[in-house]
Design a protein around this motif. Structure first.
Motif, PDB file in Angstrom:
ATOM      1  N   THR A 179      81.962  12.647 128.308  1.00 56.79           N
ATOM      2  CA  THR A 179      83.003  13.367 128.058  1.00 56.79           C
ATOM      3  C   THR A 179      83.176  14.715 127.272  1.00 56.79           C
ATOM      4  N   VAL A 180      81.658  14.902 127.141  1.00 52.49           N
ATOM      5  CA  VAL A 180      81.512  16.042 126.678  1.00 52.49           C
ATOM      6  C   VAL A 180      80.290  16.942 127.414  1.00 52.49           C
ATOM      7  N   SER A 181      80.707  18.121 127.661  1.00 52.49           N
ATOM      8  CA  SER A 181      79.847  19.094 128.314  1.00 52.49           C
ATOM      9  C   SER A 181      79.720  20.392 127.570  1.00 52.49           C
ATOM     10  N   PHE A 182      78.503  21.112 127.895  1.00 55.48           N
ATOM     11  CA  PHE A 182      78.183  22.331 127.158  1.00 55.48           C
ATOM     12  C   PHE A 182      78.459  23.501 128.057  1.00 55.48           C
ATOM     13  N   GLN A 183      79.279  24.521 127.618  1.00 56.33           N
ATOM     14  CA  GLN A 183      79.799  25.613 128.307  1.00 56.33           C
ATOM     15  C   GLN A 183      78.979  26.662 127.834  1.00 56.33           C
ATOM     16  N   GLU A 184      78.120  27.075 128.617  1.00 54.56           N
ATOM     17  CA  GLU A 184      77.368  28.268 128.624  1.00 54.56           C
ATOM     18  C   GLU A 184      78.077  29.574 128.120  1.00 54.56           C
TER      19      GLU A 184
END
Length: 116
Positions: free
Chosen positions: A20-25
């Motif tokens: 449910t967690v993503s990393f946005q550059e």
């Protein structure tokens, strides 16, 4: 009757971002974010009926951003600390207590899991 907790070595464990967690550059001058989907029942109701956003964006500072980049690469805590030392030098001291506290916050929010 009473189980002894198994002792684990944090330095050899690998933190992983949950699904449910993503990393946005970040773009050139904008900050990096952790994007958390709002999926539990109360949050889904607030999204549907109160017209709240379906994701939360958590802005990261430069240290947190670098640490999360290493988490995405599936590195152990010891390797992450080494990469932070190589990248920031003495500016990041004390590395391990700060890194462990950051990971503790991520774990308390249930944004990461651990792989041994």
């Amino acid at each position: 009757m009473f189980r002894k907790k198994e002792k684990r070595n944090l330095l050899t464990m690998v933190p992983l971002l949950k699904d449910t967690v993503s990393f946005q550059e970040k773009a050139e001058d904008s900050p990096a974010y952790l994007v958390i989907k709002r999926e539990n029942w109360a949050e889904r109701l607030s999204v549907k009926f109160l017209k709240q956003p379906s994701v939360r964006k958590i802005q990261l500072d430069k240290d947190g951003e670098f640490a999360v980049r290493q988490i995405v690469k599936e590195m152990t805590v010891e390797e992450i600390a080494g990469e932070i030392k190589a990248h920031f030098g003495n500016e990041a001291e004390p590395i391990l207590p700060r890194l462990v506290r950051f990971l503790d916050i991520l774990e308390s929010q249930e944004w990461i899991t651990w792989k041994e």
